[in-house]
Design a protein around this motif. Structure first.
Motif, short mmCIF file in Angstrom:
data_model
loop_
_atom_site.label_atom_id
_atom_site.label_comp_id
_atom_site.label_asym_id
_atom_site.label_seq_id
_atom_site.Cartn_x
_atom_site.Cartn_y
_atom_site.Cartn_z
N ALA A 161 40.73 -112.24 -36.76
CA ALA A 161 39.42 -111.65 -36.44
C ALA A 161 38.31 -112.68 -36.66
N LEU A 162 38.39 -113.42 -37.75
CA LEU A 162 37.42 -114.48 -38.05
C LEU A 162 37.44 -115.53 -36.94
N ASP A 163 38.64 -115.97 -36.58
CA ASP A 163 38.79 -117.02 -35.57
C ASP A 163 38.22 -116.58 -34.23
N TYR A 164 38.53 -115.36 -33.82
CA TYR A 164 38.03 -114.85 -32.54
C TYR A 164 36.51 -114.79 -32.53
N ALA A 165 35.93 -114.32 -33.62
CA ALA A 165 34.46 -114.22 -33.70
C ALA A 165 33.82 -115.61 -33.64
N ALA A 166 34.40 -116.56 -34.35
CA ALA A 166 33.84 -117.92 -34.37
C ALA A 166 33.89 -118.55 -32.98
N ILE A 211 31.44 -105.26 -37.01
CA ILE A 211 30.62 -105.41 -38.19
C ILE A 211 29.86 -106.72 -38.07
N ASP A 212 28.64 -106.76 -38.60
CA ASP A 212 27.76 -107.92 -38.46
C ASP A 212 27.82 -108.77 -39.72
N PHE A 213 28.28 -110.02 -39.58
CA PHE A 213 28.26 -110.97 -40.69
C PHE A 213 27.19 -112.02 -40.41
N ALA A 236 34.63 -125.71 -47.33
CA ALA A 236 35.86 -124.92 -47.37
C ALA A 236 35.53 -123.53 -47.92
N ASP A 237 35.95 -122.50 -47.19
CA ASP A 237 35.77 -121.11 -47.65
C ASP A 237 37.16 -120.56 -47.95
N LEU A 238 37.44 -120.36 -49.23
CA LEU A 238 38.78 -119.96 -49.68
C LEU A 238 38.82 -118.46 -49.95
N PHE A 239 39.93 -117.82 -49.62
CA PHE A 239 40.04 -116.36 -49.63
C PHE A 239 38.99 -115.79 -48.67
N ALA A 240 39.01 -116.29 -47.44
CA ALA A 240 37.90 -116.09 -46.50
C ALA A 240 37.85 -114.70 -45.89
N GLY A 241 38.96 -113.94 -45.94
CA GLY A 241 38.95 -112.61 -45.34
C GLY A 241 38.66 -112.67 -43.86
N SER A 242 37.80 -111.77 -43.38
CA SER A 242 37.43 -111.72 -41.96
C SER A 242 36.20 -112.57 -41.66
N VAL A 244 31.95 -109.21 -35.70
CA VAL A 244 33.37 -109.33 -36.01
C VAL A 244 34.02 -107.96 -35.90
N SER A 245 35.23 -107.93 -35.35
CA SER A 245 36.01 -106.69 -35.33
C SER A 245 37.15 -106.83 -36.33
#
Length: 416
Positions: A308-313, A237-239, A277-283, A244-245
């Protein structure tokens, strides 16, 4: 049960028409303000029987499954298809105004950002094995009865064109006659099907289901009770330009249009903040976009979306550093001392809101805050805490993501 004729005075927060009875309010679905209707009544609940005088704002529903005369019963997905566009959108904006006023807040509220048919990239079907085959559709309102659907004007054409394939997957995974859920997310690589509430599959059934899915086109992944069964194509999915997967069944915004509108509001208010800071950040819906602006610390309670967030970043060029933290913000909010390093904070909690986190934010000196919410009532409570702590609301924007329902998203910008 009694039968009577009543006049609908207003719509309630759930979208039901409200008439005033001798012993209190009567709630009547599928009615509009000003209408005179005959109802069958049980206590405070009325069932629409006929309309004696219709509202000029009433229109023909878009879908054959909507309303009291829906085919095979009434689909419980939409509640306001019978309402004309302009008053419908005004009603949803007013829900936000009323929620804020209930806490003494009277900021200017922008016009609602409209939703349109065919935009929903994520829907949740109910399914069940029957003697006649596999039943798939949506639950009737306040019922476990599944209404089989042939059309759904809110869902994307990419989902509805694949309904036979989704039904085939459901049939392959149905162990018994118990109902189960299929969350369907449309991605560029295909549909991501997260099946929940099914019994454990035998090895034979698992192999058979995998073989069947591999014969289908357009299915990227099928998971069962959170475990990946088969993944013919990597679900991405494109953020905001970052791929991101997300894990099976992970939270995503229901429409790309609403997500993009929210993200634009969030990034505009954050401006040139260096530490966010991004809180309740999800993916990473917002985190990965914000990482083009400044350093981001993403906090989330669930491990898999955070991974998933970490891997994409880590695998995307051009981003500022992104750090992650798994933390239950309901039990352990970021404290005043922890918040002092941030120029801006974004929070997008579940429907329960972020009460304890907002108490700490109210004590902080963070310059800019963006609150994103799917529940105007808990949002109003949280905003009241922030304004009492010295924050000023500078912009309130309602967003219609769940078309023809009473659900409304809100993005609020605040400054210390």
């Amino acid at each position: 049960m009694s039968t009577e004729t009543v006049t609908i005075q207003k719509l309630g927060a759930q979208g039901d028409g409200i008439a005033q009875g001798a012993d209190g309010p009567i709630y009547v679905p599928f009615t509009l303000p000003g209408e005179s209707v005959a109802i069958a009544r049980v206590k405070s609940q009325g069932t629409l029987m006929s309309i004696a005088a219709a509202s000029p704002d009433r229109r023909e529903p878009h879908c054959r499954h909507f309303g009291p005369d829906g085919v095979n019963g009434t689909c419980g997905g939409c509640t306001l298809q019978h309402y004309a566009d302009a008053p419908y959108r005004a009603f949803k904006r007013q829900l936000v105004i009323d929620a804020l006023r209930s806490k003494g807040l009277t900021p200017e509220v922008d016009d609602i950002i409209a939703a349109h048919s065919g935009e929903r990239r994520k829907v949740v079907f109910a399914a069940r094995k029957t003697e006649k085959g596999t039943l798939i559709g949506f639950n009737q309102a306040e019922s476990h009865h599944i209404v089989a659907i042939e059309e759904c004007p809110i869902a994307s054409s990419g989902i509805m064109s694949q309904l036979p394939a989704i039904t085939a997957v459901a049939a392959a995974l149905a162990v018994n006659a118990e109902a189960f859920r299929i969350s369907v997310l449309e991605m560029p690589s295909g549909l991501d099907l997260a099946v929940d509430d099914v019994k454990s599959l035998s090895d034979k059934q698992r192999r058979s289901a995998i073989e069947m899915v591999l014969t289908l086109r357009g299915i990227a992944r099928v998971s069962v009770n959170g475990e990946i069964l088969v993944e013919p194509a990597k679900p991405m999915i494109d953020f905001g330009g970052v791929q991101v997967s997300p894990p099976p069944g992970a939270f995503t915004q229901a429409t790309k249009q609403a997500e993009d509108a929210m993200a634009e509001l969030v990034t505009t208010h954050v401006g040139k903040a260096k530490r966010i800071a991004d809180l309740f950040a999800g993916s990473g819906t917002f985190s990965l976009r914000l990482a083009r602006i400044g350093r981001v610390h993403a906090v989330e309670g669930e491990a898999k979306p955070l991974a998933a967030l970490d891997y994409a970043a880590r695998n995307t060029q051009g981003l500022k550093p992104v750090t992650i933290e798994r933390r239950d913000l309901f039990r352990r909010p970021l404290m005043k001392q922890e918040l002092k390093v941030y120029d801006a904070v974004v929070f997008d909690p579940p429907r329960a809101g972020a009460e304890f986190q907002c108490k700490e934010l109210a004590r902080s000196q963070v310059k800019k805050i963006v609150a994103v919410s799917c529940n105007p009532l808990t949002l109003a409570r949280d905003l009241a805490l922030l304004t009492e702590g010295g924050y000023r609301i500078t912009k309130v924007t309602p967003i219609d993501q769940f078309l023809w329902t009473s659900h409304v998203e809100v993005v609020v910008a605040l400054e210390k």
